[in-house]
Write an enzyme that holds these catalytic residues in place. Structure first.
Site: not given
Ligand SMILES: Nc1ncnc2c1ncn2[C@@H]1O[C@H](COP(=O)(O)OP(=O)(O)OP(=O)(O)O)[C@@H](O)[C@H]1O
Ligand SMILES: [Mg+2]
Length: 241
Positions: A169, A173-177, A179-180, A205
């Site tokens: 992490h 913010d923006g970790n999920g997007r 990472a995908r 997911y």
């Molecule tokens: N234990 C966990 N539970 C839920 N999500 C997790 C966990 N560990 C890691 N994640 C990741 O964290 C992401 C959310 O983090 P963050 O808000 O930084 O990302 P985002 O891009 O803003 O939003 P999102 O990932 O929801 O699209 C989730 O999408 C998931 O990939």
């Molecule tokens: Mg977010």
């Protein structure tokens, strides 16, 4: 081990996108589809149609928060960057990840766009404890090295990178997007196509990520990623039937 069906479909996909015209049709489609689905997972309220209109015509149909439109445009630009990066012969670098993230948060949170966090983070409702921010840089170096050294099948390598990334992490913010997009960059570099995780998949997911982190057993996580990979490949192949 990958199922026979996945191996077979991957061969079909590789053949399909040898034709640059076909690949172009799919990546054009994905520019909107990934912006819509990945942002919806994050909580963006735009519909698929609203996402398409803002990306292709700069039209803000509907009266949704301005942030949601910016995020859609940002995702499309970030995906273009991923397509560019996928053509590079060299290995993925930390800077590639920072560039993708910078694009994701551009105009939304410019102070933290393209920068690792210097504070701790937690996810509401989750048991997971993320690493201390002082460790992020070193953990990301390890992640990059692990991707480089990983000789397993592309989808396994991409899935591992995604899970490790979201478990570090590295951003506020923006970790999920991000990472995908990293997962999909690895697939594209291996002459495969992105996986589409749909908004309806969100609960599954998140659950499999959380399970992998808390139990250290990532079997269901891999099962999930493989099934989405297979579904996505079948979908692309149907586009040309
Ligand atoms: N234990 C966990 N539970 C839920 N999500 C997790 C966990 N560990 C890691 N994640 C990741 O964290 C992401 C959310 O983090 P963050 O808000 O930084 O990302 P985002 O891009 O803003 O939003 P999102 O990932 O929801 O699209 C989730 O999408 C998931 O990939
Ligand atoms: Mg977010």
């Amino acid at each position: 081990m990958l199922s026979k069906e996945i191996v077979l479909k991957e061969t079909e996909i590789k053949n399909l996108i040898k034709n640059s015209q076909s690949k172009r049709v799919i990546t054009d489609y994905l520019s909107t589809e990934l912006a819509y689905t990945s942002n919806a997972i994050e909580g963006n309220t735009l519909t698929r149609k609203e996402t398409a209109l803002i990306i292709s015509k700069d039209i803000t149909s509907g009266s949704k928060p301005l942030k949601d439109y910016i995020e859609a445009k940002n995702h499309a630009t970030a995906f273009n960057l991923v397509l560019e990066l996928s053509k590079k012969k060299s290995d993925i670098e930390q800077d590639d990840i920072l560039r993708i993230h910078r694009q994701i948060l551009k105009g939304i949170d410019d102070d933290f766009a393209g920068r690792y966090r210097n504070v701790s983070v937690r996810i509401a409702g989750s048991q997971t404890v993320f690493p201390n921010s002082a460790k992020v840089y070193a953990l990301m170096s390890d992640l990059i090295e692990n991707i480089r050294a990983d000789n397993s099948a592309a989808i396994c390598k991409a899935a591992k990178a995604h899970l490790n990334f979201v478990s570090i992490h590295p951003f506020i913010d923006g970790n999920g997007r991000t990472a995908r997009l990293l997962l999909n960059l690895i697939l594209l570099k291996n002459k495969l196509l992105p996986i589409i995780i749909r908004p309806q998949d969100r609960k599954h997911y998140i659950d499999v990520i959380e399970e992998a982190q808390t139990t250290k057993n990532a079997q269901n996580y891999f099962k999930f990623i493989f099934s989405v990979h297979l579904r996505s490949m079948k979908f692309y192949l149907r586009m040309f039937k």
